[in-house]
Write an enzyme that holds these catalytic residues in place. Structure first.
Site: not given
Length: 332
Positions: A66-67, A94, A116, A144
């Site tokens: 969603r975000t 890596k 995020r 958030h």
């Protein structure tokens, strides 16, 4: 976080890292700026030229649907160029660290980063090290902010105000960055806030933030105008927080039977994704008092507003910006 200027009007400054550092005026600025951008999503042609020529990187170190999609929709509707980078399959696997990734992106002359990350404080860490605007799309258990803002906008849309509204956040408060952003934003705008959940899922000292604590959902439902029901975050838990999912639902699930005893209509919010039959039942999630889908719609408008404001836009220009270069016959 307010940029110095000759005007007394608030601004967001360089970055959006959380709602805790923002003033009530800054939060209202975002909510008010989102209003004209709602109309863009209702058009036949869902695009305005506001961020044409800007390059935005969506840097996601955690899974998201969603975000990430809401930010991408917002960016594209503002005509920005977007690049999506997930940790899986990138140089992160890596061994490349966050700063090296960001500096390489900076060398490509980007304008904004939406990040995020599983570590609390990662967005602030990045913002201190690169000149591009940084937007926190969720950092660990910290905040958030855009989810908090869209929840505030939804409450204001449905109830006409935020000041004086009683909002109870239910469920897994301990692991929830959404809960923290909601608490800060709601309190700053004058709402009364409570939390409800098992003691094992409430942060120690939560009362010190100025919230009420309810032990049982029946008490919360009797008190509240709004229930914001949080997902039980099983992926962040170690064993022992709850006896079982069935027991959690039996004791703390928000069910139609419990809501029928409420003394008033209670607005239902959920940040998603939902665990139906765990923290909420389908009759409540899909019921007449649920604003869950409106939250999703508002999420795009809020993120458009944040992107616009961080790019230097003003609320006075938002009505003009969302109308520019769009033929009148196709706006709706």
């Amino acid at each position: 976080m307010i940029r110095d200027s000759s005007s007394s009007a608030p601004s967001l400054g360089k970055d959006l890292l959380g709602l805790e550092p923002l003033s009530a005026d800054q939060i209202r600025l975002v909510l008010d700026t989102a209003e004209p951008f709602k109309e863009v999503s209702e058009r036949a042609i869902k695009k305005v030229p506001t961020l044409r020529g800007k390059t935005i990187v969506n840097l996601f170190y955690e899974a998201s649907t969603r975000t990430r999609i809401a930010f991408e929709f917002a960016e594209k509707r503002l005509s920005a160029d977007t690049v999506n980078i997930a940790a899986a399959g990138s140089s992160v696997e890596k061994g490349e660290n966050l700063v090296d990734t960001a500096r390489n992106l900076e060398a490509m002359r980007i304008d904004m980063v939406v990040i995020r990350h599983p570590a609390s404080g990662a967005a602030a860490f990045l913002a201190d090290r690169i000149p591009s605007n940084v937007i926190n799309a969720g950092d660990g258990w910290h905040e958030h902010p855009t989810q908090g803002l869209l929840d505030l906008l939804t409450i204001r849309d449905k109830l006409g105000r935020i000041e004086g509204v009683r909002v109870c956040i239910c469920g897994d408060i301990l692991h929830s960055r959404v809960a923290r952003s909601n608490i800060w934003g709601l309190l700053k705008l004058g709402a009364e806030v409570a939390v409800c959940g098992p003691r094992s899922l409430l942060p120690r000292g939560i009362e010190e933030l100025g919230v009420h604590v309810f032990k049982h959902p029946e008490e919360a439902i009797e008190w509240a105008d709004v229930l914001n029901v949080l997902r039980l975050q099983l992926e962040r838990m170690q064993a022992g927080y709850i006896p079982s999912l069935d027991e959690y639902y039996r004791v703390y699930g928000i069910t139609q039977k419990r809501l029928e005893r409420a003394p008033r209509d209670v607005l239902i919010l959920h940040p998603g994704p939902m665990n139906r039959g765990v923290e909420i039942d389908s009759m409540v999630a899909d019921g007449p008092h649920s604003a869950i889908l409106q939250q999703v719609t508002n999420g795009i408008a809020i993120r458009m507003a944040v992107l616009y404001l961080l790019s230097g836009g003003t609320p006075e220009r938002a009505n003009v910006a969302q109308a520019e270069d769009v033929p009148a016959g196709v706006r709706r």
